[in-house]
Design a protein around this motif. Structure first.
Motif, PDB file in Angstrom:
ATOM      1  N   MET A 464      50.892  27.239  46.901  1.00  0.00           N
ATOM      2  CA  MET A 464      49.943  26.222  46.457  1.00  0.00           C
ATOM      3  C   MET A 464      50.442  25.413  45.270  1.00  0.00           C
ATOM      4  SD  MET A 464      46.331  28.284  46.798  1.00  0.00           S
ATOM      5  CE  MET A 464      45.921  29.194  48.278  1.00  0.00           C
ATOM      6  N   GLN A 465      51.451  25.942  44.539  1.00  0.00           N
ATOM      7  CA  GLN A 465      52.007  25.242  43.375  1.00  0.00           C
ATOM      8  C   GLN A 465      50.920  24.868  42.363  1.00  0.00           C
ATOM      9  OE1 GLN A 465      55.263  24.674  42.529  1.00  0.00           O
ATOM     10  NE2 GLN A 465      55.712  26.009  44.274  1.00  0.00           N
ATOM     11  N   MET A 466      50.015  25.786  42.119  1.00  0.00           N
ATOM     12  CA  MET A 466      48.972  25.595  41.118  1.00  0.00           C
ATOM     13  C   MET A 466      48.535  26.959  40.611  1.00  0.00           C
ATOM     14  SD  MET A 466      45.644  24.690  43.497  1.00  0.00           S
ATOM     15  CE  MET A 466      44.547  24.763  42.084  1.00  0.00           C
ATOM     16  N   GLY A 467      47.902  26.987  39.429  1.00  0.00           N
ATOM     17  CA  GLY A 467      47.466  28.234  38.837  1.00  0.00           C
ATOM     18  C   GLY A 467      46.511  28.987  39.752  1.00  0.00           C
ATOM     19  N   GLN A 468      46.701  30.305  39.825  1.00  0.00           N
ATOM     20  CA  GLN A 468      45.895  31.136  40.706  1.00  0.00           C
ATOM     21  C   GLN A 468      45.093  32.151  39.893  1.00  0.00           C
ATOM     22  OE1 GLN A 468      45.736  30.896  44.223  1.00  0.00           O
ATOM     23  NE2 GLN A 468      46.809  28.983  43.759  1.00  0.00           N
ATOM     24  N   PRO A 469      43.819  32.395  40.286  1.00  0.00           N
ATOM     25  CA  PRO A 469      43.063  33.495  39.675  1.00  0.00           C
ATOM     26  C   PRO A 469      43.544  34.823  40.250  1.00  0.00           C
ATOM     27  CG  PRO A 469      41.731  32.407  41.333  1.00  0.00           C
ATOM     28  CD  PRO A 469      43.027  31.656  41.274  1.00  0.00           C
ATOM     29  N   ALA A 470      44.285  35.568  39.474  1.00  0.00           N
ATOM     30  CA  ALA A 470      44.911  36.789  39.995  1.00  0.00           C
ATOM     31  C   ALA A 470      43.873  37.790  40.488  1.00  0.00           C
ATOM     32  CB  ALA A 470      45.793  37.425  38.925  1.00  0.00           C
ATOM     33  N   LEU A 471      42.700  37.837  39.858  1.00  0.00           N
ATOM     34  CA  LEU A 471      41.674  38.785  40.283  1.00  0.00           C
ATOM     35  C   LEU A 471      41.157  38.477  41.692  1.00  0.00           C
ATOM     36  CD1 LEU A 471      39.563  39.310  37.031  1.00  0.00           C
ATOM     37  CD2 LEU A 471      41.392  40.726  37.966  1.00  0.00           C
ATOM     38  N   LEU A 472      41.374  37.260  42.167  1.00  0.00           N
ATOM     39  CA  LEU A 472      40.982  36.924  43.525  1.00  0.00           C
ATOM     40  C   LEU A 472      41.703  37.805  44.535  1.00  0.00           C
ATOM     41  CD1 LEU A 472      39.597  35.022  45.603  1.00  0.00           C
ATOM     42  CD2 LEU A 472      41.572  33.497  45.351  1.00  0.00           C
ATOM     43  N   TYR A 473      42.904  38.238  44.212  1.00  0.00           N
ATOM     44  CA  TYR A 473      43.692  39.065  45.110  1.00  0.00           C
ATOM     45  C   TYR A 473      43.743  40.525  44.649  1.00  0.00           C
ATOM     46  CZ  TYR A 473      45.175  34.258  45.904  1.00  0.00           C
ATOM     47  OH  TYR A 473      45.190  32.910  46.122  1.00  0.00           O
ATOM     48  N   LEU A 474      43.673  40.750  43.345  1.00  0.00           N
ATOM     49  CA  LEU A 474      43.784  42.111  42.836  1.00  0.00           C
ATOM     50  C   LEU A 474      42.522  42.927  43.078  1.00  0.00           C
ATOM     51  CD1 LEU A 474      45.552  41.379  39.413  1.00  0.00           C
ATOM     52  CD2 LEU A 474      46.581  42.301  41.487  1.00  0.00           C
ATOM     53  N   VAL A 475      41.363  42.311  42.909  1.00  0.00           N
ATOM     54  CA  VAL A 475      40.105  43.052  43.062  1.00  0.00           C
ATOM     55  C   VAL A 475      39.908  43.559  44.487  1.00  0.00           C
ATOM     56  CG1 VAL A 475      37.586  42.814  43.004  1.00  0.00           C
ATOM     57  CG2 VAL A 475      38.958  41.994  41.083  1.00  0.00           C
ATOM     58  N   PRO A 476      40.050  42.726  45.521  1.00  0.00           N
ATOM     59  CA  PRO A 476      39.878  43.281  46.881  1.00  0.00           C
ATOM     60  C   PRO A 476      40.905  44.365  47.207  1.00  0.00           C
ATOM     61  CG  PRO A 476      39.745  40.889  46.926  1.00  0.00           C
ATOM     62  CD  PRO A 476      40.227  41.263  45.559  1.00  0.00           C
ATOM     63  N   CYS A 477      42.152  44.180  46.774  1.00  0.00           N
ATOM     64  CA  CYS A 477      43.187  45.174  47.110  1.00  0.00           C
ATOM     65  C   CYS A 477      42.872  46.530  46.489  1.00  0.00           C
ATOM     66  CB  CYS A 477      44.554  44.675  46.632  1.00  0.00           C
ATOM     67  SG  CYS A 477      45.236  43.350  47.645  1.00  0.00           S
ATOM     68  N   THR A 478      42.535  46.554  45.209  1.00  0.00           N
ATOM     69  CA  THR A 478      42.310  47.830  44.529  1.00  0.00           C
ATOM     70  C   THR A 478      40.979  48.467  44.928  1.00  0.00           C
ATOM     71  OG1 THR A 478      41.450  46.567  42.637  1.00  0.00           O
ATOM     72  CG2 THR A 478      43.761  47.245  42.557  1.00  0.00           C
ATOM     73  N   LEU A 479      39.920  47.674  44.998  1.00  0.00           N
ATOM     74  CA  LEU A 479      38.610  48.231  45.340  1.00  0.00           C
ATOM     75  C   LEU A 479      38.596  48.769  46.769  1.00  0.00           C
ATOM     76  CD1 LEU A 479      35.825  45.955  43.795  1.00  0.00           C
ATOM     77  CD2 LEU A 479      36.368  48.328  43.251  1.00  0.00           C
ATOM     78  N   LEU A 480      39.081  47.978  47.708  1.00  0.00           N
ATOM     79  CA  LEU A 480      39.042  48.416  49.104  1.00  0.00           C
ATOM     80  C   LEU A 480      39.938  49.632  49.331  1.00  0.00           C
ATOM     81  CD1 LEU A 480      39.053  45.004  51.018  1.00  0.00           C
ATOM     82  CD2 LEU A 480      37.142  46.569  50.659  1.00  0.00           C
ATOM     83  N   THR A 481      41.090  49.667  48.669  1.00  0.00           N
ATOM     84  CA  THR A 481      41.979  50.819  48.827  1.00  0.00           C
ATOM     85  C   THR A 481      41.319  52.093  48.308  1.00  0.00           C
ATOM     86  OG1 THR A 481      43.922  49.398  48.649  1.00  0.00           O
ATOM     87  CG2 THR A 481      44.235  51.749  48.253  1.00  0.00           C
ATOM     88  N   SER A 482      40.716  52.031  47.121  1.00  0.00           N
ATOM     89  CA  SER A 482      40.045  53.205  46.563  1.00  0.00           C
ATOM     90  C   SER A 482      38.888  53.644  47.442  1.00  0.00           C
ATOM     91  CB  SER A 482      39.547  52.891  45.148  1.00  0.00           C
ATOM     92  OG  SER A 482      40.595  52.472  44.314  1.00  0.00           O
TER      93      SER A 482
END
Length: 597
Positions: A464-482
């Protein structure tokens, strides 16, 4: 109702058009004498005027003519002889970009550099003007123009080109290692420390070394207050950045020194030197008589923070010191802040997920400039008078040579929140692993999920070549895995409420019954004192007392049976000496400690 979507599309089109035609490039400048190496400077150009080559070797090296005394808005501003195969540098203002570049092209210029004292904006025009002009035009900052004159003098040559941006910069690897390592170490440390603290709490003697740091359990009310404070502070920073940035820098220096002290103190305590304490006094902190080695550690940590505060704008090395202090701060926060339940973890992560997405993707539609509030504050406003940057990020300079490194974002950034928020969940998983003895499956799975989420963030950033909200990807990965791990192990209810923790289970008594420790007969050892002899029990004497009493025959039979078993076990065991007694007591204490653990 149909007019509103039409107005919205028109508004989006007007705001996105300048971004479509805006491109970053470089002008490579070197002295005509060839006595010094060349240097690249950032330029902002519009590819619809004319395309720039992607390779410096294919770019034309032409003489730069300093015409910054004029704005090139009328034929009188053109010098005698025109711009014969040169690239004039003129000041911005008084007329349109088209009028400037048209005069330059008519008078033989091969390109045009417009020097701007203000924020660089892409030079624009309409379609007919684009078709008429066939020389490149770009904007150059006033400070870069002054640096060119200072570094190379008046006789200089320049070549304008626009190299392709790399898909992924190598500095992302460094940021990935720092972020995942901080989350893994912080989560592991927090979980182990919490369990050790519980054990020391129930032990009869805490020992000489006690834990002074106390953890803070986060409640839902605290989460709501924290999010409101984050939103308020972010908005205030957006509108009053130049005033509040120094407050944030001061807070970071204080918090980083505390975090560094907390991280280094376990290692300093292992040093055999400096154990002596300072004399008695009435000073506010020194009345506790701290050890000399810990006092030196405190001075060292404060000195490191002060050094960073003074030299924070040194781009060559200050970023490394900021990252070290930031990692220490994150480890301290992960060790101090404690989420007691997975329900609390889910609430915190989901609320901050919405917060991050809103301030990155939604706020561009609410601001006048169309900029994201989160990205603008994190990277520092381009029109800031102080040119200060917020220190609450991990940053690594770009390792690839690109216009983006010179112009827009010379550093890749990752906010502390993108480490702390998922790190709290990782710490909870490790504590739960230890309490239910699950071989750290939750901790490992959540840490791997964090790493995968961070990789997805980097891929989205590259695409996308623009700033990304990292929690947009980190929260689903960690919560769903746990969640999936807990569901797979059939521990979801216990994992959700945290009921597997020792504080919610029946605690073992302070005095635990001896394990495999047979009673010692009275006449089997030579007592050290009369008191020790009286404390030993003798099953045989107990039987004699029962026989002489007027108790019922059933009670006598039951007691005799128990006594016979005790006598048999004693008869088949060797008569213990004083040394054997010490060994038995040692075994009992070891068994008691295992039960406590």
């Amino acid at each position: 109702m149909a007019a509103r979507p039409a107005r919205l599309r028109l508004w989006l089109l007007l705001h996105l058009l300048p971004q479509v035609y805006c491109e970053y490039g470089m002008v490579h400048v070197l002295s005509e004498k060839g006595s010094s190496k060349g240097k690249d400077y950032c330029i902002l150009f519009n590819s619809q005027w004319a395309h720039l080559p992607h390779d410096l070797g294919k770019a034309s090296l032409l003489q730069l003519q300093d015409q910054t005394a004029s704005v090139l808005c009328s034929p009188s501003d053109v010098p005698d002889g025109g711009f014969n195969n040169q690239i004039p540098m003129v000041m911005r203002g008084n007329c349109t970009f088209y009028e400037k570049v048209r005069l330059a092209q008519i008078n033989g210029a091969r390109g045009l550099l417009i020097v701007s004292r203000e924020r660089l904006v892409p030079p624009g025009g309409n379609r007919s003007q684009y078709e008429e002009i066939d020389i490149p035009v770009a904007l150059l900052s006033y400070t870069d123009m002054l640096d060119i004159g200072k570094s190379f003098g008046s006789s200089v040559k320049g070549a304008m080109y626009a190299p392709n941006e790399p898909v992924l910069d190598y500095n992302m690897v460094i940021i990935f290692v720092m972020a995942v390592g901080t989350v893994a170490i912080g989560g592991y440390w927090a979980g182990s420390r919490d369990v050790k603290k519980r054990y020391m709490k129930h032990k009869r003697d805490d020992g000489a070394e006690k834990h002074d740091d106390e953890t803070v359990d986060v409640t839902p009310i605290m989460i709501c207050v924290f999010v409101v404070m984050c939103c308020s502070m972010l908005v205030l920073l957006y509108f009053f950045y130049d005033h509040l940035v120094y407050v944030i820098i001061g807070i970071f220096c204080l918090a980083a020194s505390i975090g560094l002290y907390s991280c280094l103190s376990p290692f300093v305590r292992r040093v055999p030197l400096g154990k002596c304490r300072i004399p008695d006094n009435n000073l506010p902190y020194f009345h506790k008589r701290p050890q000399v080695r810990m006092l030196f550690l405190a001075v060292f940590c404060i000195s490191v923070s002060v050094v960073w505060g003074i030299f924070r704008n040194e781009d060559q090395w200050a970023w490394a010191l900021q990252d070290a202090l930031g990692i220490a701060f994150c480890l301290y926060m992960l060790k101090t802040i404690r989420l007691p339940t997975f329900k609390g973890c889910t609430l915190l992560l989901l609320v901050l997920f919405v917060y991050d997405v809103f301030f990155v993707f939604i706020t561009p539609f609410l601001t006048k400039t169309g900029e994201s509030i989160m990205v603008e504050v994190a990277a520092g406003p381009s029109d800031s008078a102080t040119h200060e940057k917020l220190p609450m990020v991990l940053k690594v300079p770009r390792l690839n040579s690109s216009p983006l490194a010179l112009c827009d974002r010379p550093f890749s950034l990752l906010g502390f929140g993108d480490i702390l928020v998922p790190g709290l969940l990782v710490a909870y998983c490790h504590r739960f692993d230890i309490q239910v003895q699950s071989s750290r499956v939750y901790f490992v799975a959540c840490t791997i999920a964090y790493g995968i989420g961070l990789l997805v963030t980097f891929v989205a950033l590259a695409l996308m070549q623009m700033g990304q909200p990292a929690l947009l990807y980190l929260v689903p990965c960690t919560l769903l895995t746990s969640f999936v791990v807990a569901l797979w192990r059939r521990e979801l209810a216990m994992f959700w409420t945290g009921s597997g923790f020792a504080k919610d289970l029946p605690q073992p008594p302070v005095v635990v019954a001896p394990v495999n420790c047979p009673p010692l007969p009275k006449d089997s050892i030579v007592p050290a004192s009369q008191q020790d002899t009286e404390q030993m029990t003798n099953p045989t004497l107990h039987v004699k007392e029962l026989h002489s009493s007027a108790s019922a025959e059933e009670e006598l039979a039951d007691t005799s049976a128990k006594t016979d078993q005790s006598e048999i076990s004693v008869a088949h065991s060797e008569k213990p000496t004083a040394q054997n007694k010490d060994d038995l007591e040692s075994k009992c204490l070891n068994a008691e400690q295992k039960q406590l653990e």
